[in-house]
Write a protein that holds these residues in place. Structure first.
Motif, PDB file in Angstrom:
ATOM      1  N   GLY A 186      31.947  25.590   9.995  1.00  0.00           N
ATOM      2  CA  GLY A 186      32.278  24.627   8.957  1.00  0.00           C
ATOM      3  C   GLY A 186      33.347  23.661   9.431  1.00  0.00           C
ATOM      4  N   THR A 223      36.903  29.125   8.895  1.00  0.00           N
ATOM      5  CA  THR A 223      35.911  28.096   8.577  1.00  0.00           C
ATOM      6  C   THR A 223      35.335  27.504   9.856  1.00  0.00           C
ATOM      7  OG1 THR A 223      36.989  27.558   6.471  1.00  0.00           O
ATOM      8  CG2 THR A 223      35.606  25.845   7.461  1.00  0.00           C
ATOM      9  N   ASP A 257      29.425  22.925   6.106  1.00  0.00           N
ATOM     10  CA  ASP A 257      30.178  22.735   4.866  1.00  0.00           C
ATOM     11  C   ASP A 257      31.610  22.321   5.171  1.00  0.00           C
ATOM     12  OD1 ASP A 257      27.942  23.529   3.443  1.00  0.00           O
ATOM     13  OD2 ASP A 257      28.801  25.434   2.746  1.00  0.00           O
ATOM     14  N   LEU A 277      30.383  30.193   2.612  1.00  0.00           N
ATOM     15  CA  LEU A 277      30.348  29.013   3.469  1.00  0.00           C
ATOM     16  C   LEU A 277      29.110  29.004   4.368  1.00  0.00           C
ATOM     17  CD1 LEU A 277      32.109  26.636   4.705  1.00  0.00           C
ATOM     18  CD2 LEU A 277      32.928  28.342   6.304  1.00  0.00           C
ATOM     19  N   GLU A 278      28.517  27.824   4.499  1.00  0.00           N
ATOM     20  CA  GLU A 278      27.395  27.652   5.421  1.00  0.00           C
ATOM     21  C   GLU A 278      27.781  26.653   6.505  1.00  0.00           C
ATOM     22  OE1 GLU A 278      24.055  26.474   3.044  1.00  0.00           O
ATOM     23  OE2 GLU A 278      24.035  28.376   1.950  1.00  0.00           O
ATOM     24  N   MET A 312      25.116  19.877   2.847  1.00  0.00           N
ATOM     25  CA  MET A 312      26.538  20.136   2.954  1.00  0.00           C
ATOM     26  C   MET A 312      27.135  20.305   1.563  1.00  0.00           C
ATOM     27  SD  MET A 312      29.764  17.817   4.086  1.00  0.00           S
ATOM     28  CE  MET A 312      29.597  16.943   2.588  1.00  0.00           C
ATOM     29  N   LYS A 313      28.033  21.262   1.460  1.00  0.00           N
ATOM     30  CA  LYS A 313      28.790  21.487   0.231  1.00  0.00           C
ATOM     31  C   LYS A 313      30.273  21.336   0.556  1.00  0.00           C
ATOM     32  CE  LYS A 313      25.493  24.932  -1.358  1.00  0.00           C
ATOM     33  NZ  LYS A 313      24.966  25.635  -0.197  1.00  0.00           N
ATOM     34  N   ILE A 314      31.054  21.102  -0.484  1.00  0.00           N
ATOM     35  CA  ILE A 314      32.511  21.061  -0.340  1.00  0.00           C
ATOM     36  C   ILE A 314      33.093  22.219  -1.121  1.00  0.00           C
ATOM     37  CG2 ILE A 314      34.628  19.742  -0.743  1.00  0.00           C
ATOM     38  CD1 ILE A 314      32.952  17.170  -0.590  1.00  0.00           C
ATOM     39  N   TRP A 315      33.985  22.954  -0.469  1.00  0.00           N
ATOM     40  CA  TRP A 315      34.681  24.087  -1.077  1.00  0.00           C
ATOM     41  C   TRP A 315      36.167  23.748  -1.151  1.00  0.00           C
ATOM     42  CZ3 TRP A 315      31.592  28.080  -2.589  1.00  0.00           C
ATOM     43  CH2 TRP A 315      30.302  28.103  -2.037  1.00  0.00           C
TER      44      TRP A 315
END
Length: 148
Positions: A87, A82, A69, A65-66, A1-4
């Motif tokens: 997401g 999103t 996320d 975005l994946e 997981m990433k944060i945007w």
């Protein structure tokens, strides 16, 4: 997981909180904006500067975005995209957008846009407060706890 982070309008206290979270939890955090933004030097924190124009940063976030996320944004159309892409979307005031509430929020946003375009003064959001920051921090913590 990433944060945007939809960083052009994100309150500074939220960005600072997210910098600390990225370091502590070792999560990649990416700020996306159409201007240069300073941020701490860290292997976990990045920024992307996009061209100027309406929704250019939003489009870049959606493109990168994946599934799974987290996007931090007050922009309701970006939150909707999103969610559609799998997401999660969290408003800087601590409100999670979901499949259950996003349609209603889009409708209200569109209604308010129509009023403004017809000359009706609708006012803006209330000033960002310490309570908003605390609510955001609490929701983010709950979310991250569920992700582990």
């Amino acid at each position: 997981m990433k944060i945007w982070i939809d960083a052009d309008a994100c309150p500074k206290p939220i960005k600072e909180l997210l910098y600390r979270v990225a370091e502590r939890k070792q999560i990649i955090l990416t700020l996306v904006a159409n201007r240069s933004l300073g941020h701490p030097t860290s292997m976990w924190i990045r920024s992307i500067q996009v061209g100027s124009g309406a929704d250019v940063a939003d489009q870049e976030i959606v493109r990168l975005l994946e599934v799974g996320d987290l996007v931090v944004t007050a922009d309701i159309p970006l939150a909707a995209e999103t969610i559609t892409k799998g997401g999660h979307a969290l408003d800087p005031r601590g409100i999670f957008f979901s499949e259950d509430n996003i349609r209603e929020r889009l409708s209200v946003r569109n209604f308010m846009d129509d009023l403004r375009s017809n000359g009706v003064e609708t006012g803006g959001p209330a000033a960002y407060s310490p309570k908003d920051k605390q609510k955001f921090a609490n929701e983010l913590d709950r979310f991250l706890t569920r992700q582990r």
